[in-house]
Each structure stands twice: as C-alpha cells, then as structure tokens.
Motif scaffolding. Sequence first.
Motif, PDB file in Angstrom:
ATOM      1  N   LEU A   1       0.839  -1.206   0.000  1.00  0.00           N
ATOM      2  CA  LEU A   1       0.000   0.000   0.000  1.00  0.00           C
ATOM      3  C   LEU A   1       0.869   1.249   0.000  1.00  0.00           C
ATOM      4  CD1 LEU A   1      -3.124   0.626   0.198  1.00  0.00           C
ATOM      5  CD2 LEU A   1      -2.692   1.125   2.601  1.00  0.00           C
ATOM      6  N   LEU A   2       1.919   1.238   0.813  1.00  0.00           N
ATOM      7  CA  LEU A   2       2.826   2.382   0.892  1.00  0.00           C
ATOM      8  C   LEU A   2       3.569   2.589  -0.423  1.00  0.00           C
ATOM      9  CD1 LEU A   2       4.008   4.555   2.779  1.00  0.00           C
ATOM     10  CD2 LEU A   2       5.801   2.919   3.392  1.00  0.00           C
ATOM     11  N   LEU A   3       4.051   1.503  -1.009  1.00  0.00           N
ATOM     12  CA  LEU A   3       4.755   1.594  -2.288  1.00  0.00           C
ATOM     13  C   LEU A   3       3.820   2.083  -3.403  1.00  0.00           C
ATOM     14  CD1 LEU A   3       6.904  -1.681  -2.228  1.00  0.00           C
ATOM     15  CD2 LEU A   3       7.730   0.670  -2.014  1.00  0.00           C
ATOM     16  N   SER A   4       2.583   1.586  -3.404  1.00  0.00           N
ATOM     17  CA  SER A   4       1.623   1.985  -4.433  1.00  0.00           C
ATOM     18  C   SER A   4       1.273   3.470  -4.323  1.00  0.00           C
ATOM     19  CB  SER A   4       0.348   1.142  -4.321  1.00  0.00           C
ATOM     20  OG  SER A   4       0.641  -0.236  -4.447  1.00  0.00           O
ATOM     21  N   GLY A   5       1.040   3.916  -3.089  1.00  0.00           N
ATOM     22  CA  GLY A   5       0.758   5.337  -2.878  1.00  0.00           C
ATOM     23  C   GLY A   5       1.947   6.204  -3.269  1.00  0.00           C
ATOM     24  N   GLY A   6       3.152   5.725  -2.936  1.00  0.00           N
ATOM     25  CA  GLY A   6       4.362   6.463  -3.307  1.00  0.00           C
ATOM     26  C   GLY A   6       4.520   6.589  -4.817  1.00  0.00           C
ATOM     27  N   LEU A   7       4.188   5.514  -5.541  1.00  0.00           N
ATOM     28  CA  LEU A   7       4.265   5.570  -6.998  1.00  0.00           C
ATOM     29  C   LEU A   7       3.279   6.589  -7.563  1.00  0.00           C
ATOM     30  CD1 LEU A   7       4.614   1.810  -8.070  1.00  0.00           C
ATOM     31  CD2 LEU A   7       6.330   3.620  -8.260  1.00  0.00           C
ATOM     32  N   MET A   8       2.063   6.617  -7.020  1.00  0.00           N
ATOM     33  CA  MET A   8       1.072   7.573  -7.499  1.00  0.00           C
ATOM     34  C   MET A   8       1.527   9.013  -7.270  1.00  0.00           C
ATOM     35  SD  MET A   8      -2.752   6.185  -6.614  1.00  0.00           S
ATOM     36  CE  MET A   8      -3.465   7.559  -7.533  1.00  0.00           C
ATOM     37  N   LEU A   9       2.153   9.256  -6.124  1.00  0.00           N
ATOM     38  CA  LEU A   9       2.507  10.623  -5.753  1.00  0.00           C
ATOM     39  C   LEU A   9       3.818  11.100  -6.371  1.00  0.00           C
ATOM     40  CD1 LEU A   9       1.458  10.624  -1.989  1.00  0.00           C
ATOM     41  CD2 LEU A   9       0.204  11.532  -3.952  1.00  0.00           C
ATOM     42  N   THR A  10       4.578  10.201  -6.989  1.00  0.00           N
ATOM     43  CA  THR A  10       5.841  10.596  -7.610  1.00  0.00           C
ATOM     44  C   THR A  10       5.839  10.378  -9.123  1.00  0.00           C
ATOM     45  OG1 THR A  10       6.759   8.404  -7.075  1.00  0.00           O
ATOM     46  CG2 THR A  10       7.222  10.203  -5.536  1.00  0.00           C
ATOM     47  N   ALA A  11       5.408   9.194  -9.547  1.00  0.00           N
ATOM     48  CA  ALA A  11       5.477   8.865 -10.975  1.00  0.00           C
ATOM     49  C   ALA A  11       4.478   9.676 -11.795  1.00  0.00           C
ATOM     50  CB  ALA A  11       5.237   7.367 -11.176  1.00  0.00           C
ATOM     51  N   PHE A  12       3.258   9.848 -11.301  1.00  0.00           N
ATOM     52  CA  PHE A  12       2.266  10.628 -12.043  1.00  0.00           C
ATOM     53  C   PHE A  12       2.696  12.087 -12.245  1.00  0.00           C
ATOM     54  CE2 PHE A  12      -1.662   7.768 -11.510  1.00  0.00           C
ATOM     55  CZ  PHE A  12      -1.682   7.473 -12.856  1.00  0.00           C
ATOM     56  N   PRO A  13       3.139  12.801 -11.178  1.00  0.00           N
ATOM     57  CA  PRO A  13       3.626  14.169 -11.399  1.00  0.00           C
ATOM     58  C   PRO A  13       4.804  14.225 -12.369  1.00  0.00           C
ATOM     59  CG  PRO A  13       3.184  13.834  -9.074  1.00  0.00           C
ATOM     60  CD  PRO A  13       3.052  12.498  -9.731  1.00  0.00           C
ATOM     61  N   ALA A  14       5.714  13.248 -12.265  1.00  0.00           N
ATOM     62  CA  ALA A  14       6.870  13.229 -13.165  1.00  0.00           C
ATOM     63  C   ALA A  14       6.429  13.067 -14.617  1.00  0.00           C
ATOM     64  CB  ALA A  14       7.820  12.098 -12.771  1.00  0.00           C
ATOM     65  N   SER A  15       5.475  12.180 -14.873  1.00  0.00           N
ATOM     66  CA  SER A  15       5.002  11.979 -16.246  1.00  0.00           C
ATOM     67  C   SER A  15       4.296  13.223 -16.780  1.00  0.00           C
ATOM     68  CB  SER A  15       4.070  10.760 -16.317  1.00  0.00           C
ATOM     69  OG  SER A  15       2.890  10.981 -15.566  1.00  0.00           O
ATOM     70  N   SER A  16       3.560  13.931 -15.921  1.00  0.00           N
ATOM     71  CA  SER A  16       2.895  15.169 -16.333  1.00  0.00           C
ATOM     72  C   SER A  16       3.914  16.234 -16.717  1.00  0.00           C
ATOM     73  CB  SER A  16       1.995  15.687 -15.204  1.00  0.00           C
ATOM     74  OG  SER A  16       0.992  14.756 -14.874  1.00  0.00           O
ATOM     75  N   LEU A  17       4.968  16.368 -15.914  1.00  0.00           N
ATOM     76  CA  LEU A  17       6.007  17.352 -16.203  1.00  0.00           C
ATOM     77  C   LEU A  17       6.743  17.007 -17.491  1.00  0.00           C
ATOM     78  CD1 LEU A  17       7.516  17.960 -12.648  1.00  0.00           C
ATOM     79  CD2 LEU A  17       5.873  19.378 -13.869  1.00  0.00           C
ATOM     80  N   LEU A  18       7.012  15.723 -17.706  1.00  0.00           N
ATOM     81  CA  LEU A  18       7.712  15.304 -18.923  1.00  0.00           C
ATOM     82  C   LEU A  18       6.867  15.565 -20.171  1.00  0.00           C
ATOM     83  CD1 LEU A  18       9.303  11.995 -17.607  1.00  0.00           C
ATOM     84  CD2 LEU A  18      10.552  13.994 -18.431  1.00  0.00           C
ATOM     85  N   ALA A  19       5.544  15.382 -20.048  1.00  0.00           N
ATOM     86  CA  ALA A  19       4.668  15.691 -21.180  1.00  0.00           C
ATOM     87  C   ALA A  19       4.727  17.175 -21.518  1.00  0.00           C
ATOM     88  CB  ALA A  19       3.233  15.274 -20.854  1.00  0.00           C
ATOM     89  N   ARG A  20       4.764  18.007 -20.493  1.00  0.00           N
ATOM     90  CA  ARG A  20       4.856  19.458 -20.731  1.00  0.00           C
ATOM     91  C   ARG A  20       6.225  19.831 -21.309  1.00  0.00           C
ATOM     92  NH1 ARG A  20       2.048  23.017 -22.771  1.00  0.00           N
ATOM     93  NH2 ARG A  20       3.887  24.085 -23.536  1.00  0.00           N
ATOM     94  N   VAL A  21       7.294  19.143 -20.851  1.00  0.00           N
ATOM     95  CA  VAL A  21       8.638  19.365 -21.388  1.00  0.00           C
ATOM     96  C   VAL A  21       8.663  19.036 -22.879  1.00  0.00           C
ATOM     97  CG1 VAL A  21      11.014  18.471 -21.358  1.00  0.00           C
ATOM     98  CG2 VAL A  21       9.879  19.067 -19.217  1.00  0.00           C
ATOM     99  N   TYR A  22       7.976  17.970 -23.257  1.00  0.00           N
ATOM    100  CA  TYR A  22       7.910  17.560 -24.665  1.00  0.00           C
ATOM    101  C   TYR A  22       7.349  18.698 -25.525  1.00  0.00           C
ATOM    102  CZ  TYR A  22       5.800  15.339 -28.795  1.00  0.00           C
ATOM    103  OH  TYR A  22       5.413  15.034 -30.067  1.00  0.00           O
ATOM    104  N   TYR A  23       6.256  19.300 -25.093  1.00  0.00           N
ATOM    105  CA  TYR A  23       5.630  20.356 -25.885  1.00  0.00           C
ATOM    106  C   TYR A  23       6.423  21.670 -25.810  1.00  0.00           C
ATOM    107  CZ  TYR A  23       1.555  17.388 -26.527  1.00  0.00           C
ATOM    108  OH  TYR A  23       0.713  16.348 -26.892  1.00  0.00           O
ATOM    109  N   THR A  24       6.995  21.961 -24.662  1.00  0.00           N
ATOM    110  CA  THR A  24       7.764  23.198 -24.514  1.00  0.00           C
ATOM    111  C   THR A  24       9.009  23.203 -25.387  1.00  0.00           C
ATOM    112  OG1 THR A  24       6.988  23.438 -22.225  1.00  0.00           O
ATOM    113  CG2 THR A  24       8.939  24.690 -22.850  1.00  0.00           C
ATOM    114  N   ASN A  25       9.627  22.033 -25.555  1.00  0.00           N
ATOM    115  CA  ASN A  25      10.903  21.951 -26.268  1.00  0.00           C
ATOM    116  C   ASN A  25      10.760  21.600 -27.747  1.00  0.00           C
ATOM    117  OD1 ASN A  25      12.059  22.571 -23.872  1.00  0.00           O
ATOM    118  ND2 ASN A  25      12.956  20.573 -23.490  1.00  0.00           N
TER     119      ASN A  25
END
Length: 358
Positions: free
Chosen positions: A43-67
């Motif tokens: 449960l802790l690992l799953s919650g940690g993945l949601m709170l780190t991996a999802f924001p990282a993927s969102s930022l990378l998507a924005r980096v793709y369009y910005t660059n």
Amino acid sequence: MGTRMEEALPKKPPPTFWEPIFAARTMACKAYKSKPISHWILLLLSGGLMLTAFPASSLLARVYYTNGGTSKWIISWVAVAGWPLTALILFPTYFICKVSPTPLNLKLALSYLVLGFLSAADNLMYAYAYAYLPASTSSLLASSSLVFSALFGYFFVKNKLTMSMINGIVIITAAMVIIALDSNSDRYGNVTNSQYIMGFMWNILGSALHGLIFALSELVFIKYLGRRSFHVVLEQQVVVSSFAFILTTIGVALNHDFEGMANEARSFKGGKSSYYLVMIWGAITFQLGVLGGTAMLFLSSTVLTGVLNAVRVPLTGIAAVILLKDPMSGFKILSLVITFWGFGSYIYGSANVSSETS
C-alpha cells in the motif's frame, strides 16, 4: 408519562470535531492489525508511486511540448508504451508467489478491452491538455477527477457519500471555476484563446474519464477477480495497457506521426538524446503511476485512490513552478488553497464513512 421520561433522559451531546478523528485513528489501528505487514508495504509503495510517478510523467509531457514536440498521438502512445515493464514484474510473480495466471473468460476479456479503450481515449484527452495548458494549471484541473471518482464510485461500486464529501466536491468544482475565470493570466504566448479553452475542456473530460476508469477497475476486481492475490493487479495492468497500446499505435500510424518522430527529434531543444530521454522516462513514469493507482484500487478502494490522485495536484503544481517556471497567479494560488479545503472536507467525510462501517 412516556413523554416526561423522555424529557428527563439526558440528551446526547452533539459530536465534537475530534470524535471522527479519534474514530478514524481507532479504525486505522484495527485495520493495521487485521492485515499482514506485506499488505501495508505494498500500500505504501503503491501510494508512493502515485505521488511521484504521475507528477513526473505530467512534467515530462509538458517538457515535450515546450521543447518542440507537437503530436498529441505520440504523447498518448508514450503513456502506454511502457506496458512491458509491468509484464516483466508479473511473470516472476507467478513463480515467487506460486500462483497461476487468472483464466481469461469472455466477460473479463471484454472488461479489459473496454478499460483499454477508455485508457487510450483518456491519454489522448490529457495530451491535448498538456499541449495547451501549463503543467500547474493542468494538474489543478485534474483534481476534479476526485469529484468524478466519488460520483462514479457511488453509482457503480455503491460507495457511500456524506455531506462532508459532497461539500468537498462542490468546493473543488468552485476551484475549477476560478481557474476558468483567470484564463488570461497563465496562457502561453503561442496558445490561442480557442486552444486554451480546448485544453481546459479536454482536461475536465479526461478527469471525468479517469474517475470512471477508477470505478470500473474496482468493479472488475469485485465482480470478476476478487482480492485473492496481488498478481491480479499486475495482470489487469498488463492486459489493459497492452490493449490501449494497440489502439493508440493504430491511431499514431493512421495519423503518420511515427514518420514525424525523426523530424521532431532533430529539431527538439537539447537534441535527439534529450528527445528520446523524455520519451523513455515518460513511458516508465506513466506506467509506474498507473500501476500504483491500480494497486491502490485493489488494496483499498476508489475513495482512497481518488484522494491520492488529487493529492498529487499540489506536488505537480509546485514542481512545475520551480522546474518549468510555470506562471502562478493570485487566482491560481487561491484555487489551490480552495482545492486543499475541498480535499480536507472530502477526507473528513471519508473518515466518517469508514468509522460508521467499522
């Protein structure tokens, strides 16, 4: 006589603010003792993945369009291209846990196909949002997925709704309206008004679809898979993501975007290596985020998954302001504060529901 006796009885005092908190703490202690330690680690690992991996993927998507990236289909494809990563985790699990693959009947296969189609559509909607909105704005709008998770969970999974939870839903909706009224403060110079509105609408629709996917995924666990072993989480993620990957690949091919990837890589700010690093890490982080969300549904419920999915909003917003220099107006800060208020009200209502059912 009976009326006088009733009047003589002392009236029960109204519940204080701390009573639901103490009840939630007692319930948490009971829940902790009722589950093995492996459950809480997962449960802790799953919650940690949601709170780190999802924001990282969102930022990378924005980096793709910005660059220099322009394709919506490519970002949608990257979101599901990491499905073999989950498969690599799944296959050893059969031997380590000594379990057999879940038999795939017609109803389960159709459920996976529907979830795969919805996931592919959801990724495409979010791709439009990332293309036209700042990452901080997009993440704030994505908090509306909590609203839709609650509503779809109520109708499909029969999760309870309290007045505090409804109050939280109304507050979060008000925060979305504030962002809509302040659209001119954070719009990029190369984004037209109609494109901004389109990104806004696709973001809300994507959040609604995200909430529906959460509710339907939990329904699949309840009706067809049960909560037997954690390997069913991996199985669902592999099959659903592979279906979404096939559907998205067809869309990319029909749109001739695979041919355009080489041109995008050459013109990408930072060069080809930066382009492919964004693609690779985008695929990895998104897949890990979805895996964490699916695991949370299996280990807990749509309610807790929706709350964690919404909690990642401030994390993404703060990271976008620091790393991507996203504009942060006073209205956006006000919207963030109101969203926190809505989260608090919703979590308070969730704790009351949990204390009543325990």
